[in-house]
Design a protein around this motif. Structure first.
Motif, PDB file in Angstrom:
ATOM      1  N   ALA B  61       0.840  -1.200   0.000  1.00 14.49           N
ATOM      2  CA  ALA B  61       0.000   0.000   0.000  1.00 14.49           C
ATOM      3  C   ALA B  61       0.876   1.250   0.000  1.00 14.49           C
ATOM      4  O   ALA B  61       0.600   2.232  -0.701  1.00 14.49           O
ATOM      5  N   LEU B  62       1.954   1.196   0.786  1.00 14.61           N
ATOM      6  CA  LEU B  62       2.905   2.312   0.848  1.00 14.61           C
ATOM      7  C   LEU B  62       3.473   2.600  -0.535  1.00 14.61           C
ATOM      8  O   LEU B  62       3.494   3.757  -0.983  1.00 14.61           O
ATOM      9  N   GLN B  63       3.885   1.552  -1.220  1.00 12.85           N
ATOM     10  CA  GLN B  63       4.505   1.742  -2.532  1.00 12.85           C
ATOM     11  C   GLN B  63       3.537   2.411  -3.522  1.00 12.85           C
ATOM     12  O   GLN B  63       3.924   3.325  -4.242  1.00 12.85           O
ATOM     13  N   LEU B  67       4.324   6.067  -5.254  1.00 11.15           N
ATOM     14  CA  LEU B  67       4.418   6.239  -6.708  1.00 11.15           C
ATOM     15  C   LEU B  67       3.383   7.248  -7.203  1.00 11.15           C
ATOM     16  O   LEU B  67       3.688   8.097  -8.057  1.00 11.15           O
ATOM     17  N   ASP B  68       2.156   7.168  -6.653  1.00 14.57           N
ATOM     18  CA  ASP B  68       1.136   8.155  -7.019  1.00 14.57           C
ATOM     19  C   ASP B  68       1.609   9.568  -6.669  1.00 14.57           C
ATOM     20  O   ASP B  68       1.401  10.514  -7.430  1.00 14.57           O
ATOM     21  N   GLY B  69       2.240   9.692  -5.517  1.00 15.31           N
ATOM     22  CA  GLY B  69       2.717  10.994  -5.063  1.00 15.31           C
ATOM     23  C   GLY B  69       3.786  11.559  -5.994  1.00 15.31           C
ATOM     24  O   GLY B  69       3.805  12.764  -6.279  1.00 15.31           O
ATOM     25  N   ILE B  70       4.657  10.692  -6.479  1.00 13.20           N
ATOM     26  CA  ILE B  70       5.706  11.149  -7.395  1.00 13.20           C
ATOM     27  C   ILE B  70       5.090  11.538  -8.735  1.00 13.20           C
ATOM     28  O   ILE B  70       5.430  12.571  -9.322  1.00 13.20           O
ATOM     29  N   LEU B  87       7.364  10.049  -0.998  1.00  9.89           N
ATOM     30  CA  LEU B  87       7.670   9.354   0.259  1.00  9.89           C
ATOM     31  C   LEU B  87       6.972  10.048   1.431  1.00  9.89           C
ATOM     32  O   LEU B  87       6.606   9.395   2.413  1.00  9.89           O
ATOM     33  N   GLY B  88       6.762  11.352   1.307  1.00  4.42           N
ATOM     34  CA  GLY B  88       6.005  12.081   2.327  1.00  4.42           C
ATOM     35  C   GLY B  88       4.561  11.593   2.407  1.00  4.42           C
ATOM     36  O   GLY B  88       4.006  11.438   3.505  1.00  4.42           O
TER      37      GLY B  88
END
Lengths: 189, 189
Positions: B61-63, B67-70, B87-88
């Motif tokens: 879920a973190l990954q 990736l969406d954030g980037i 990563l934030g």
């Protein structure tokens, strides 16, 4: 390959490299490795805890050299520079093994268990580097950040070097990666 | 713990966390986990490939979130800033789980097999981050360096946060670590 290696550890390492390359990691037993090396399986287990460990002798040698390099760095050097100096000594060691580290990297990359052990060894290296930076006077939290960053740079440099057999020597690739880290960190915010 | 979780995956995860904490990783079987969750072992293996994987749902879920954030970061942002933004978002997700990630970290830290799987997941995350930076226009080699560095900073931040339950929230610890990276890299040479 096939070069005569005088000591038992070296012979076991060479036999394992040959067999893992020929038959794959899963298709090789510690008995096979011992037989190829002309030694007993019992001797294998006197030197190595399990089937994986035979591939990680060079990692232990690397760690010793890196830590010595940090301990011997100019006391006035910034922590990242001290870490880079130690890792540079480690890079020179791997370079001195010729194509060996590239063959080994191919064996490790082909098997999840070996990749995980490699990552664990790098994590141990980062912790040891952090400990050495603390011994040089860094605060613990800052030492961990510097060490993890420096070892990440080392891993990237090693991967680049493996991927480019006709490229520059590993110590030069590593120095270029540290320069790039400084550039990347200075950009943006 | 003991809180009712509606879905099978969530119940299996919670049961595993409880049992690994109570009896340790080696003292727990997938049958035990399924039983505690009120499900069959067959259901366990429909959701998870092995005994370890149940602990790594949050990592997947973190990954996705990172990736969406980037992908959603300002196209003009420097690569390291884009990685830090993604990563934030991941840090905010972990923070939203309360003490859960700290309990999970204690379980993982107590067993070599779990530590190795965690490292492998972080290596996969770094590769995925690098891929996303390439998609944003970074050169491949530079993306790898930025991604490995950023994920190393994330790991250091996470460890600091785990070690200090009364300290700042994870996104704040992460931001402080990125600031420290810039400072560490600017010092020395």
């Amino acid at each position: 390959m096939g070069r005569w290696a005088p000591d038992a550890r070296g012979r076991l390492h060479q036999a394992a490299m040959e067999l893992y390359t020929e038959h794959g990691y899963d298709g090789t037993t510690t008995a096979d490795i011992a037989e190829r090396a002309g030694l007993s399986e019992r001797t294998y287990f006197r030197h190595f805890a399990d089937k994986r460990e035979v591939l990680f002798d060079s990692t232990d040698a690397l760690q010793t050299l890196v830590l010595d390099g940090i301990a011997g760095a100019d006391p006035a050097a910034a922590p990242l520079d001290a870490a880079a100096a130690g890792l540079g000594d480690g890079a020179a060691l791997l370079q001195s093994f010729g194509q060996g580290p590239r063959h080994r990297a191919a064996v490790v990359a082909a098997h999840a268990e070996l990749r995980e052990r490699e990552l664990a060894k790098m994590a141990t290296l980062a912790q040891a580097v952090a400990g050495m930076l603390v011994a040089r006077g860094s605060a613990e939290a800052s030492a961990a950040l510097t060490a993890e960053t420096a070892v990440a740079v080392f891993r990237v440099a090693f991967d680049r070097w493996v991927a480019d057999p006709d490229g520059p020597a590993l110590p030069d690739v590593l120095a270029a990666c540290f320069a790039e880290l400084r550039e990347v960190s200075a950009r943006g915010r």
